[in-house]
Design a protein around this motif. Structure first.
Motif, short mmCIF file in Angstrom:
data_model
loop_
_atom_site.label_atom_id
_atom_site.label_comp_id
_atom_site.label_asym_id
_atom_site.label_seq_id
_atom_site.Cartn_x
_atom_site.Cartn_y
_atom_site.Cartn_z
N ILE A 229 9.04 2.55 3.39
CA ILE A 229 8.75 3.17 4.14
C ILE A 229 9.65 4.88 3.42
CG2 ILE A 229 9.59 1.73 5.36
CD1 ILE A 229 12.62 3.32 5.24
N LEU B 40 4.35 3.54 8.54
CA LEU B 40 5.04 2.31 7.39
C LEU B 40 6.38 1.73 7.61
CD1 LEU B 40 5.79 5.39 4.70
CD2 LEU B 40 4.18 3.16 4.34
N LEU B 41 7.20 2.55 8.69
CA LEU B 41 8.89 1.12 8.90
C LEU B 41 8.09 0.04 10.00
CD1 LEU B 41 10.94 -0.01 8.56
CD2 LEU B 41 11.87 1.69 11.15
N TRP C 91 6.25 -2.37 7.59
CA TRP C 91 7.22 -3.11 6.77
C TRP C 91 7.15 -4.52 8.10
CZ3 TRP C 91 12.40 -5.28 6.44
CH2 TRP C 91 12.30 -5.36 5.39
#
Length: 199
Positions: free
Chosen positions: A197, A62-63, A66
């Motif tokens: 996240i 997720l990070l 992003w």
């Protein structure tokens, strides 16, 4: 047709003699076979890194996504890429931001290539992620370090400061932290809702 039983090759293991001598070098990492586990090199000793948990990997993914969507074009986000910290030392941050333009044929990043190193703390890596790695990244001159604790998800953002450590190296200073939203002006203008996240 042969009736010989098929035998599997023995899994790769580090050479115990070399481990005792602690004489591995970064270039040895480039010759590891495909079945070698993920390793980091610390003072010439190969350290096998623990298997990440699904939660750890969700945060990592997720990070990374992003950062990829929001980083300026001169920066690239990557996962688990090794950084050559010294001739006998390398680390592999969970996530990092590096300069988009790299030397041709680059297989290991140099500290000068890296803008941000991120570690997601797991039960088996607490001491290393909280103390050893930030010290090594700071000594190598990597400008920014983020540590993410998992339960609950909380991001601590550090910037290389002017404070000098006992060995004469610069140290990181905490510039922001949060479990809801983290806002930063560097390495680029960031407003990160932690929910984005959180697995």
């Amino acid at each position: 047709m042969s009736t010989e039983p098929m035998t599997e090759a023995a899994p790769w293991r580090p050479d115990p003699v070399r481990q005792q001598r602690a004489d591995h070098r970064v270039e040895d990492l480039l010759t590891l076979p495909p079945d070698a586990p993920r390793v980091e090199l610390v003072d010439g000793i190969l350290h096998v890194t623990p298997l990440p948990t699904p939660r750890h990997q969700h945060i990592t993914g997720l990070l990374t996504m992003w950062l990829r969507r929001r980083a300026p074009t001169h920066l690239r986000a990557a996962q688990a890429v090794s950084i050559e910290l010294d001739v006998d030392a390398s680390r592999r941050p969970d996530v990092l931001l590096h300069h988009a333009v790299l030397p041709p044929g680059c297989r290991l990043l140099r500290p000068v290539d890296v803008v941000l190193a991120v570690e997601i703390v797991s039960p088996g890596t607490r001491l290393v992620d909280r103390f050893a790695k930030p010290g090594e990244y700071a000594a190598a001159g990597i400008p920014f370090y983020w540590r993410i604790e998992q339960d609950p998800v909380h991001l601590y953002a550090y910037r290389l400061g002017d404070r000098i450590g006992p060995g004469g190296e610069r140290q990181y200073e905490l510039v922001a932290d949060g479990s809801e939203v983290v806002e930063l002006a560097e390495p680029f203008d960031i407003k990160l809702p932690i929910a984005e996240i959180r697995p």
